[in-house]
Motif scaffolding. Sequence first.
Motif, PDB file in Angstrom:
ATOM      1  N   TYR A   1     -12.993  13.526 -11.511  1.00  0.00           N
ATOM      2  CA  TYR A   1     -14.258  14.068 -11.985  1.00  0.00           C
ATOM      3  C   TYR A   1     -14.800  15.038 -10.935  1.00  0.00           C
ATOM      4  CZ  TYR A   1     -14.487  10.356 -15.522  1.00  0.00           C
ATOM      5  OH  TYR A   1     -14.243   9.527 -16.585  1.00  0.00           O
ATOM      6  N   VAL A   2     -15.543  16.043 -11.379  1.00  0.00           N
ATOM      7  CA  VAL A   2     -16.105  17.017 -10.449  1.00  0.00           C
ATOM      8  C   VAL A   2     -17.599  17.198 -10.693  1.00  0.00           C
ATOM      9  CG1 VAL A   2     -13.933  18.267 -10.181  1.00  0.00           C
ATOM     10  CG2 VAL A   2     -15.550  18.983 -11.953  1.00  0.00           C
ATOM     11  N   LEU A   3     -18.279  17.565  -9.627  1.00  0.00           N
ATOM     12  CA  LEU A   3     -19.674  18.000  -9.650  1.00  0.00           C
ATOM     13  C   LEU A   3     -19.799  19.203  -8.728  1.00  0.00           C
ATOM     14  CD1 LEU A   3     -21.740  14.690  -9.325  1.00  0.00           C
ATOM     15  CD2 LEU A   3     -21.755  16.241 -11.295  1.00  0.00           C
ATOM     16  N   ARG A   4     -20.848  19.982  -8.905  1.00  0.00           N
ATOM     17  CA  ARG A   4     -21.104  21.042  -7.935  1.00  0.00           C
ATOM     18  C   ARG A   4     -21.414  20.404  -6.586  1.00  0.00           C
ATOM     19  NH1 ARG A   4     -25.262  24.938  -9.352  1.00  0.00           N
ATOM     20  NH2 ARG A   4     -25.591  25.428  -7.162  1.00  0.00           N
ATOM     21  N   THR A   5     -21.179  21.115  -5.517  1.00  0.00           N
ATOM     22  CA  THR A   5     -21.485  20.637  -4.175  1.00  0.00           C
ATOM     23  C   THR A   5     -22.955  20.213  -4.092  1.00  0.00           C
ATOM     24  OG1 THR A   5     -19.812  22.103  -3.247  1.00  0.00           O
ATOM     25  CG2 THR A   5     -21.507  21.280  -1.749  1.00  0.00           C
ATOM     26  N   ASP A   6     -23.204  19.047  -3.547  1.00  0.00           N
ATOM     27  CA  ASP A   6     -24.539  18.430  -3.426  1.00  0.00           C
ATOM     28  C   ASP A   6     -25.110  17.965  -4.760  1.00  0.00           C
ATOM     29  OD1 ASP A   6     -24.425  19.232  -0.738  1.00  0.00           O
ATOM     30  OD2 ASP A   6     -25.699  20.987  -1.056  1.00  0.00           O
ATOM     31  N   GLY A   7     -24.338  18.060  -5.853  1.00  0.00           N
ATOM     32  CA  GLY A   7     -24.920  17.941  -7.174  1.00  0.00           C
ATOM     33  C   GLY A   7     -24.971  16.563  -7.792  1.00  0.00           C
ATOM     34  N   PHE A   8     -25.098  15.519  -6.997  1.00  0.00           N
ATOM     35  CA  PHE A   8     -25.261  14.182  -7.576  1.00  0.00           C
ATOM     36  C   PHE A   8     -26.537  14.116  -8.429  1.00  0.00           C
ATOM     37  CE2 PHE A   8     -23.165  13.486  -3.417  1.00  0.00           C
ATOM     38  CZ  PHE A   8     -21.968  12.957  -3.870  1.00  0.00           C
ATOM     39  N   ALA A   9     -27.605  14.632  -7.883  1.00  0.00           N
ATOM     40  CA  ALA A   9     -28.904  14.586  -8.553  1.00  0.00           C
ATOM     41  C   ALA A   9     -29.679  15.837  -8.184  1.00  0.00           C
ATOM     42  CB  ALA A   9     -29.673  13.340  -8.140  1.00  0.00           C
TER      43      ALA A   9
ATOM     44  N   THR B   1     -13.445  19.824  -2.895  1.00  0.00           N
ATOM     45  CA  THR B   1     -12.218  20.448  -3.384  1.00  0.00           C
ATOM     46  C   THR B   1     -12.382  21.955  -3.553  1.00  0.00           C
ATOM     47  OG1 THR B   1     -12.870  19.510  -5.545  1.00  0.00           O
ATOM     48  CG2 THR B   1     -11.031  18.487  -4.421  1.00  0.00           C
ATOM     49  N   SER B   2     -13.521  22.494  -3.211  1.00  0.00           N
ATOM     50  CA  SER B   2     -13.753  23.929  -3.043  1.00  0.00           C
ATOM     51  C   SER B   2     -15.131  24.067  -2.422  1.00  0.00           C
ATOM     52  CB  SER B   2     -13.671  24.680  -4.376  1.00  0.00           C
ATOM     53  OG  SER B   2     -14.862  24.514  -5.126  1.00  0.00           O
ATOM     54  N   ALA B   3     -15.520  25.294  -2.129  1.00  0.00           N
ATOM     55  CA  ALA B   3     -16.853  25.508  -1.543  1.00  0.00           C
ATOM     56  C   ALA B   3     -17.960  25.170  -2.529  1.00  0.00           C
ATOM     57  CB  ALA B   3     -16.982  26.953  -1.077  1.00  0.00           C
ATOM     58  N   GLN B   4     -17.646  25.236  -3.815  1.00  0.00           N
ATOM     59  CA  GLN B   4     -18.652  24.991  -4.845  1.00  0.00           C
ATOM     60  C   GLN B   4     -18.496  23.647  -5.541  1.00  0.00           C
ATOM     61  OE1 GLN B   4     -16.593  27.940  -5.127  1.00  0.00           O
ATOM     62  NE2 GLN B   4     -18.022  28.982  -3.769  1.00  0.00           N
ATOM     63  N   GLU B   5     -17.454  22.891  -5.220  1.00  0.00           N
ATOM     64  CA  GLU B   5     -17.105  21.720  -6.021  1.00  0.00           C
ATOM     65  C   GLU B   5     -16.729  20.539  -5.146  1.00  0.00           C
ATOM     66  OE1 GLU B   5     -14.022  21.931  -9.430  1.00  0.00           O
ATOM     67  OE2 GLU B   5     -12.926  21.098  -7.711  1.00  0.00           O
TER      68      GLU B   5
ATOM     69  N   THR C   1       0.850  -1.191   0.000  1.00  0.00           N
ATOM     70  CA  THR C   1       0.000   0.000   0.000  1.00  0.00           C
ATOM     71  C   THR C   1       0.883   1.236   0.000  1.00  0.00           C
ATOM     72  OG1 THR C   1      -1.718  -1.159   1.259  1.00  0.00           O
ATOM     73  CG2 THR C   1      -1.811   1.254   1.220  1.00  0.00           C
ATOM     74  N   GLU C   2       0.636   2.118  -0.965  1.00  0.00           N
ATOM     75  CA  GLU C   2       1.391   3.362  -1.009  1.00  0.00           C
ATOM     76  C   GLU C   2       0.503   4.532  -0.619  1.00  0.00           C
ATOM     77  OE1 GLU C   2       2.931   4.573  -4.769  1.00  0.00           O
ATOM     78  OE2 GLU C   2       1.068   4.217  -5.850  1.00  0.00           O
ATOM     79  N   TYR C   3       1.177   5.610  -0.222  1.00  0.00           N
ATOM     80  CA  TYR C   3       0.501   6.793   0.307  1.00  0.00           C
ATOM     81  C   TYR C   3       0.878   8.015  -0.530  1.00  0.00           C
ATOM     82  CZ  TYR C   3      -0.300  10.732   3.528  1.00  0.00           C
ATOM     83  OH  TYR C   3      -0.692  11.911   4.100  1.00  0.00           O
ATOM     84  N   LEU C   4      -0.138   8.790  -0.943  1.00  0.00           N
ATOM     85  CA  LEU C   4       0.071  10.027  -1.671  1.00  0.00           C
ATOM     86  C   LEU C   4      -0.595  11.159  -0.897  1.00  0.00           C
ATOM     87  CD1 LEU C   4      -0.134   7.574  -3.847  1.00  0.00           C
ATOM     88  CD2 LEU C   4      -0.282   9.402  -5.525  1.00  0.00           C
ATOM     89  N   GLU C   5      -0.130  12.368  -1.138  1.00  0.00           N
ATOM     90  CA  GLU C   5      -0.647  13.512  -0.396  1.00  0.00           C
ATOM     91  C   GLU C   5      -0.832  14.700  -1.330  1.00  0.00           C
ATOM     92  OE1 GLU C   5       1.481  15.747   3.062  1.00  0.00           O
ATOM     93  OE2 GLU C   5       0.538  13.952   3.916  1.00  0.00           O
ATOM     94  N   SER C   6      -1.836  15.530  -1.011  1.00  0.00           N
ATOM     95  CA  SER C   6      -2.130  16.688  -1.843  1.00  0.00           C
ATOM     96  C   SER C   6      -2.681  17.810  -0.968  1.00  0.00           C
ATOM     97  CB  SER C   6      -3.152  16.330  -2.926  1.00  0.00           C
ATOM     98  OG  SER C   6      -3.563  17.466  -3.656  1.00  0.00           O
ATOM     99  N   SER C   7      -2.395  19.051  -1.362  1.00  0.00           N
ATOM    100  CA  SER C   7      -2.941  20.204  -0.647  1.00  0.00           C
ATOM    101  C   SER C   7      -4.208  20.726  -1.306  1.00  0.00           C
ATOM    102  CB  SER C   7      -1.902  21.328  -0.576  1.00  0.00           C
ATOM    103  OG  SER C   7      -1.530  21.743  -1.887  1.00  0.00           O
ATOM    104  N   ASP C   8      -4.501  20.265  -2.538  1.00  0.00           N
ATOM    105  CA  ASP C   8      -5.669  20.762  -3.253  1.00  0.00           C
ATOM    106  C   ASP C   8      -6.563  19.668  -3.842  1.00  0.00           C
ATOM    107  OD1 ASP C   8      -4.063  19.870  -5.309  1.00  0.00           O
ATOM    108  OD2 ASP C   8      -3.760  21.841  -6.219  1.00  0.00           O
ATOM    109  N   GLY C   9      -6.173  18.407  -3.687  1.00  0.00           N
ATOM    110  CA  GLY C   9      -6.952  17.316  -4.263  1.00  0.00           C
ATOM    111  C   GLY C   9      -6.769  17.185  -5.754  1.00  0.00           C
ATOM    112  N   VAL C  10      -5.824  17.906  -6.313  1.00  0.00           N
ATOM    113  CA  VAL C  10      -5.588  17.894  -7.756  1.00  0.00           C
ATOM    114  C   VAL C  10      -4.191  17.355  -8.068  1.00  0.00           C
ATOM    115  CG1 VAL C  10      -5.457  19.307  -9.846  1.00  0.00           C
ATOM    116  CG2 VAL C  10      -7.166  19.833  -8.078  1.00  0.00           C
ATOM    117  N   ARG C  11      -3.165  17.937  -7.450  1.00  0.00           N
ATOM    118  CA  ARG C  11      -1.776  17.546  -7.682  1.00  0.00           C
ATOM    119  C   ARG C  11      -1.311  16.666  -6.532  1.00  0.00           C
ATOM    120  NH1 ARG C  11      -3.033  22.542  -8.146  1.00  0.00           N
ATOM    121  NH2 ARG C  11      -2.916  23.645 -10.128  1.00  0.00           N
ATOM    122  N   TRP C  12      -0.794  15.499  -6.868  1.00  0.00           N
ATOM    123  CA  TRP C  12      -0.424  14.517  -5.850  1.00  0.00           C
ATOM    124  C   TRP C  12       1.088  14.332  -5.793  1.00  0.00           C
ATOM    125  CZ3 TRP C  12      -4.138  12.734  -2.632  1.00  0.00           C
ATOM    126  CH2 TRP C  12      -5.472  12.921  -3.027  1.00  0.00           C
TER     127      TRP C  12
END
Length: 435
Positions: free
Chosen positions: A325-333, A311-315, A81-92
């Motif tokens: 992949y991204v969706l707006r916050t709460d935006g599954f359906a 990954t942000s207040a809106q995303e 098992t390997e471990y990765l880290e990110s400060s923004d959820g985009v760059r690892w």
Amino acid sequence: MDVIRQGTRRELFVDDHMVERMRGDVHLHLHTPVLTPRTPGAAQVCYSTVLYEGGIYRRYQRAVRRSYRGERFDGHPGEYTEYLESSDGVRWKRPALDLVDLDGDPSRNAVLDGTARSSHNFTPFIDDHPRVRSARRYKALGGVHSGGGLYAWTSRDGLRWTKLRAKPVIASKAFAFDSQNVSFWSSEEGQYVCYFRTWETSHGWLRSISRCTSDDFVHWSEPVAMDPNQPGEHLYTSGTHPYFRAPHIYIALPTRFVPERGNSTDVLFMSSRAGQTHYARTFTQAFIRPGLDERRWGNRANYAAWRVVPTSAQEMSMYVNDRRYVLRTDGFASLRGGARGGELLTRPFVCAGDQLCVNFSTSAAGSVGVEVRDAENRPLTGLALKDGEPLVGDAIERTVRWKGALGAFVGKPVRLRFVVRDADVYAWNIESNAE
């Protein structure tokens, strides 16, 4: 008449739990996550986990030693098992931890070697139990049926792991643990919950999902089959977890496995609610398709990492192998209203606050109107549709204003009537004004 004790919980339109009826040009609509450009550090892996806390994203995923030349069965000796880290959820990044000796392998970000074959599907979580010991704040399950079952692991920091007991905590010859089996502390249920791979045999041997619970993460209840499968449908994983803005709603992103089409896969969307032993299959179509890349049409090419994270207040983001992949916050359906418009009436629930907040989006010509009614479905004075300004625009959270005061009905059963035209309503909740 059944009245729901809703409290201040946020409701999403992922099922019909709060729906009394819909009329006109409205329906529950499943949204399509948006694929983002690939970023450095991502890896094409089958099972992975993404945790978020304190501004740091932690990713755990299966890897294989570069020097390994043996057979590649489930839980083989080359897995770790390997471990990765990110400060923004985009760059690892792969930090140099030097915690695990891989016999000369240069992978310095390993956190667990293939002990008890756990690295095949090692899936950690942050334990939110109110009385959790700091030395066991991180927990995980991992293992395969040929290795005896699922073993429990604990950690203080999410990096240095110790097996909780020598024997597996969940074991049975009737189950197939060679999938990503997930567990978490449910604040809503007051217990640990595990969702794992099993078989549905009433319509042939279909890969399916079962659930069990525990008070101590060691002794688990007898499994209960969730039986979410459509006819002939294989569900290889479940991806079940509490949604971070509404923990009473469990989001599930299972991989659908299609053996008759070259073992191709896609990702589905399901949901359940705390304590339920079934999934809502409100939407049976694919949530994430393989797409234009031909490499995504093979086996093990479409597995969603466990947990959706903000990954942000809106995303919010979800990770499928090496893609984000991204969706707006709460935006599954959403509750979607067409050009002709329509309405939805909720079931009665106890009003728990003095303001209604709505996550919505309209077109330039569209609108969302909200009316508060009593349990007998009569508009409340000052809170009728004509007493409020329609919502126009796009907001993750906007307070609905009426001439009357919603707070006058705290503790009483009410209903909401949403009138939606060329717009989407993603979520709503009633809360108390903090001012």
